[in-house]
Design a protein around this motif. Structure first.
Motif, mmCIF file in Angstrom:
data_model
loop_
_atom_site.group_PDB
_atom_site.id
_atom_site.type_symbol
_atom_site.label_atom_id
_atom_site.label_comp_id
_atom_site.label_asym_id
_atom_site.label_seq_id
_atom_site.Cartn_x
_atom_site.Cartn_y
_atom_site.Cartn_z
ATOM 1 N N ALA A 259 14.965 0.781 8.578
ATOM 2 C CA ALA A 259 14.908 -0.300 7.596
ATOM 3 C C ALA A 259 13.662 -1.140 7.849
ATOM 4 O O ALA A 259 13.223 -1.300 8.995
ATOM 5 C CB ALA A 259 16.157 -1.159 7.705
ATOM 6 N N PRO A 260 13.054 -1.647 6.791
ATOM 7 C CA PRO A 260 11.815 -2.419 6.967
ATOM 8 C C PRO A 260 12.046 -3.685 7.774
ATOM 9 O O PRO A 260 13.091 -4.332 7.657
ATOM 10 C CB PRO A 260 11.391 -2.731 5.530
ATOM 11 C CG PRO A 260 12.634 -2.616 4.717
ATOM 12 C CD PRO A 260 13.463 -1.566 5.385
ATOM 13 N N MET A 261 11.073 -4.026 8.596
ATOM 14 C CA MET A 261 11.119 -5.251 9.398
ATOM 15 C C MET A 261 10.221 -6.290 8.745
ATOM 16 O O MET A 261 9.017 -6.079 8.615
ATOM 17 C CB MET A 261 10.654 -4.972 10.827
ATOM 18 C CG MET A 261 11.542 -3.997 11.583
ATOM 19 S SD MET A 261 11.012 -3.741 13.298
ATOM 20 C CE MET A 261 9.454 -2.890 13.029
ATOM 21 N N GLY A 262 10.796 -7.370 8.284
ATOM 22 C CA GLY A 262 10.021 -8.412 7.638
ATOM 23 C C GLY A 262 9.730 -8.088 6.184
ATOM 24 O O GLY A 262 10.358 -7.226 5.563
ATOM 25 N N GLU A 263 8.722 -8.763 5.631
ATOM 26 C CA GLU A 263 8.377 -8.598 4.226
ATOM 27 C C GLU A 263 7.755 -7.234 3.991
ATOM 28 O O GLU A 263 6.919 -6.771 4.765
ATOM 29 C CB GLU A 263 7.407 -9.697 3.794
ATOM 30 C CG GLU A 263 7.107 -9.704 2.312
ATOM 31 C CD GLU A 263 6.202 -10.855 1.918
ATOM 32 O OE1 GLU A 263 5.804 -10.907 0.745
ATOM 33 O OE2 GLU A 263 5.891 -11.680 2.805
ATOM 34 N N HIS A 264 8.169 -6.590 2.903
ATOM 35 C CA HIS A 264 7.662 -5.255 2.589
ATOM 36 C C HIS A 264 6.585 -5.360 1.509
ATOM 37 O O HIS A 264 6.687 -6.200 0.599
ATOM 38 C CB HIS A 264 8.801 -4.356 2.099
ATOM 39 C CG HIS A 264 8.484 -2.896 2.124
ATOM 40 N ND1 HIS A 264 7.787 -2.278 1.113
ATOM 41 C CD2 HIS A 264 8.754 -1.932 3.041
ATOM 42 C CE1 HIS A 264 7.644 -0.992 1.402
ATOM 43 N NE2 HIS A 264 8.226 -0.753 2.570
ATOM 44 N N PRO A 265 5.536 -4.520 1.564
ATOM 45 C CA PRO A 265 4.459 -4.619 0.570
ATOM 46 C C PRO A 265 4.830 -4.134 -0.823
ATOM 47 O O PRO A 265 4.079 -4.367 -1.771
ATOM 48 C CB PRO A 265 3.349 -3.740 1.175
ATOM 49 C CG PRO A 265 4.069 -2.761 2.048
ATOM 50 C CD PRO A 265 5.237 -3.520 2.616
ATOM 51 N N TRP A 266 5.937 -3.405 -0.965
ATOM 52 C CA TRP A 266 6.298 -2.841 -2.266
ATOM 53 C C TRP A 266 7.617 -3.415 -2.769
ATOM 54 O O TRP A 266 8.510 -3.740 -1.973
ATOM 55 C CB TRP A 266 6.437 -1.323 -2.176
ATOM 56 C CG TRP A 266 5.171 -0.624 -1.790
ATOM 57 C CD1 TRP A 266 3.909 -1.138 -1.819
ATOM 58 C CD2 TRP A 266 5.059 0.715 -1.310
ATOM 59 N NE1 TRP A 266 3.013 -0.191 -1.385
ATOM 60 C CE2 TRP A 266 3.677 0.950 -1.079
ATOM 61 C CE3 TRP A 266 5.968 1.741 -1.063
ATOM 62 C CZ2 TRP A 266 3.201 2.162 -0.591
ATOM 63 C CZ3 TRP A 266 5.500 2.961 -0.596
ATOM 64 C CH2 TRP A 266 4.123 3.173 -0.365
ATOM 65 N N PRO A 267 7.788 -3.500 -4.071
ATOM 66 C CA PRO A 267 9.066 -3.955 -4.620
ATOM 67 C C PRO A 267 10.140 -2.888 -4.474
ATOM 68 O O PRO A 267 9.837 -1.714 -4.220
ATOM 69 C CB PRO A 267 8.741 -4.216 -6.091
ATOM 70 C CG PRO A 267 7.613 -3.272 -6.383
ATOM 71 C CD PRO A 267 6.794 -3.203 -5.120
ATOM 72 N N ALA A 268 11.382 -3.294 -4.649
ATOM 73 C CA ALA A 268 12.491 -2.344 -4.531
ATOM 74 C C ALA A 268 12.598 -1.443 -5.755
ATOM 75 O O ALA A 268 13.176 -0.361 -5.682
ATOM 76 C CB ALA A 268 13.804 -3.103 -4.327
ATOM 77 N N VAL A 269 12.037 -1.896 -6.867
ATOM 78 C CA VAL A 269 12.072 -1.129 -8.113
ATOM 79 C C VAL A 269 10.676 -1.140 -8.717
ATOM 80 O O VAL A 269 10.021 -2.185 -8.772
ATOM 81 C CB VAL A 269 13.085 -1.723 -9.118
ATOM 82 C CG1 VAL A 269 13.083 -0.924 -10.413
ATOM 83 C CG2 VAL A 269 14.487 -1.743 -8.516
ATOM 84 N N VAL A 270 10.203 0.033 -9.130
ATOM 85 C CA VAL A 270 8.881 0.133 -9.750
ATOM 86 C C VAL A 270 9.013 0.801 -11.112
ATOM 87 O O VAL A 270 9.954 1.563 -11.355
ATOM 88 C CB VAL A 270 7.892 0.931 -8.868
ATOM 89 C CG1 VAL A 270 7.674 0.231 -7.535
ATOM 90 C CG2 VAL A 270 8.377 2.364 -8.656
ATOM 91 N N PRO A 271 8.093 0.544 -12.022
ATOM 92 C CA PRO A 271 8.134 1.227 -13.330
ATOM 93 C C PRO A 271 7.926 2.722 -13.170
ATOM 94 O O PRO A 271 7.253 3.178 -12.231
ATOM 95 C CB PRO A 271 6.969 0.592 -14.095
ATOM 96 C CG PRO A 271 6.606 -0.635 -13.338
ATOM 97 C CD PRO A 271 6.971 -0.396 -11.916
ATOM 98 N N ALA A 272 8.481 3.503 -14.070
ATOM 99 C CA ALA A 272 8.293 4.955 -14.020
ATOM 100 C C ALA A 272 6.816 5.312 -14.092
ATOM 101 O O ALA A 272 6.368 6.295 -13.493
ATOM 102 C CB ALA A 272 9.049 5.626 -15.172
ATOM 103 N N GLY A 273 6.024 4.499 -14.797
ATOM 104 C CA GLY A 273 4.594 4.761 -14.923
ATOM 105 C C GLY A 273 3.834 4.640 -13.624
ATOM 106 O O GLY A 273 2.664 5.037 -13.557
ATOM 107 N N GLU A 274 4.454 4.090 -12.584
ATOM 108 C CA GLU A 274 3.795 3.987 -11.280
ATOM 109 C C GLU A 274 3.404 5.361 -10.762
ATOM 110 O O GLU A 274 2.449 5.500 -9.988
ATOM 111 C CB GLU A 274 4.737 3.311 -10.278
ATOM 112 C CG GLU A 274 4.102 2.959 -8.949
ATOM 113 C CD GLU A 274 3.198 1.752 -9.043
ATOM 114 O OE1 GLU A 274 2.171 1.741 -8.360
ATOM 115 O OE2 GLU A 274 3.523 0.837 -9.819
ATOM 116 N N PHE A 275 4.141 6.394 -11.172
ATOM 117 C CA PHE A 275 3.875 7.748 -10.709
ATOM 118 C C PHE A 275 3.182 8.595 -11.762
ATOM 119 O O PHE A 275 3.166 9.815 -11.671
ATOM 120 C CB PHE A 275 5.186 8.419 -10.271
ATOM 121 C CG PHE A 275 5.861 7.697 -9.145
ATOM 122 C CD1 PHE A 275 5.333 7.718 -7.864
ATOM 123 C CD2 PHE A 275 7.014 6.974 -9.370
ATOM 124 C CE1 PHE A 275 5.946 7.039 -6.831
ATOM 125 C CE2 PHE A 275 7.640 6.295 -8.345
ATOM 126 C CZ PHE A 275 7.106 6.332 -7.062
#
Length: 339
Positions: A259-275
């Protein structure tokens, strides 16, 4: 002369299935024909009466996006349908980024862009000529027809080169990578044109690169795909994802993902267009964020400067490397961070 009744646009195009090595000359029916795999937009070009239209392989109308190709297609006789790749060359290298800038622009903006970054079409097959549907013909005969047609063309319509000499094909494969050519497409001389079928073969340049696994798709205990990141302009950016992981890779990753420790650089949900075009989901994509680890993946030459346009292949974990040690293929100067 109009298009034949069986060719209603947009039309399904023949697809290619990937292979790891350049196929032997006898690998496909009638012997192999080798062509360059350009890094561009697949496009069907049609002239029906006075009307010219351009269609992507996914059925998107590209006519207004590429006015210089549409104008060039007016030199075709009515009843002609061609299969081609639209490309843009910048300083002697294929420039996919300039192609992408055309999409979603209005006709005025597209025309302005065409003057600054003109496109050309590398034509490699013919589906109809003189109003006759020629898709049932073997490729060798279609190629002969195409060469006859191309003898009268002026740029930006160009005939894509082909060879039946496997040694020359190998030379092309190694030589043209510096120009951004992705690899080779291989066709059988006796093959008809079967739209929607993966009858052709493609072999692409691949190399292994290290990326940051900062999230996965699926649970940490059984990850399904790696979401890859790299430092781009000083931030850890999502640059692509792998195809589905095999059971061995799943177990190896599950053993180290935390599990990530502290603040993570990415959101938990991204738009489908991210890929990009590999985002099959219609809606947002949920990420299982993890403490970043480095993994080695196999990637082809399609790096846009900020992301990989094609799926990556997981190779192995790289526990000896730290995420901050990585550099993107076209990273700008400065120190990257995970913020």
């Amino acid at each position: 002369m109009s298009l034949p009744p069986g060719l209603r646009l947009p039309v399904d195009v023949v697809l290619a299935r990937p292979v790891a090595q350049i196929p032997a000359p006898t690998a496909l029916p009638g012997g192999c024909s080798y062509e360059l795999k350009f890094d561009g937009f697949r496009c069907v070009i049609a002239r029906d009466g006075a009307q010219v239209s351009l269609w992507s392989r996914r059925g998107t109308d590209l006519t207004s996006a590429f006015p210089e190709i549409s104008a060039a297609a007016e030199q075709l006789a009515s009843g002609t349908v061609l299969d081609a790749e639209i490309v843009i060359w910048t300083a002697g290298r294929l420039d996919f980024g300039s192609l992408q800038e055309r999409m979603g622009r209005g006709p005025r903006k597209a025309a302005q862009h065409a003057r600054v970054h003109p496109a050309s079409a590398a034509v490699f097959d013919v589906l109809a000529t003189g109003g006759d549907d020629v898709r049932a013909m073997p490729f060798s005969l279609r190629r002969a027809l195409l060469e006859d047609l191309a003898a009268l063309w002026r740029p930006p319509l160009n005939l894509s080169p082909t060879t039946s000499d496997v040694d020359e094909a190998r030379e092309w494969f190694e030589t043209y990578i510096v120009a951004g050519v992705e690899g080779l497409v291989v066709k059988g001389a006796d093959q008809p044109y079967r739209g929607g079928q993966r009858d052709w073969l493609k072999v692409k340049h691949r190399s292994t690169v290290d990326v940051v696994c900062a999230a996965v798709i699926g649970p940490r205990t059984a990850p399904e795909q790696v979401v890859a990141g790299l430092p781009v302009n000083g931030h850890l950016r999502i640059v692509g994802r792998t195809g589905p992981l095999n059971p061995v890779a799943r177990r190896a990753l599950a053993d180290v993902l935390r599990a990530p420790m502290g603040e993570h650089p990415w959101p938990a949900v991204v738009p489908a267009g991210e890929f990009g075009r590999f985002g099959r989901e219609r809606g947002p994509v949920e990420l299982t964020r993890v403490n970043p680890v480095v993994v080695e993946v196999s990637a082809d030459a399609a790096w846009s400067g900020s992301s990989y346009r094609h799926l990556l292949r997981f190779v192995r974990l790289r526990p000896e490397l730290h995420p901050m040690d990585l550099v993107a293929p076209a990273a700008t100067s400065g120190n990257a961070s995970l913020e």
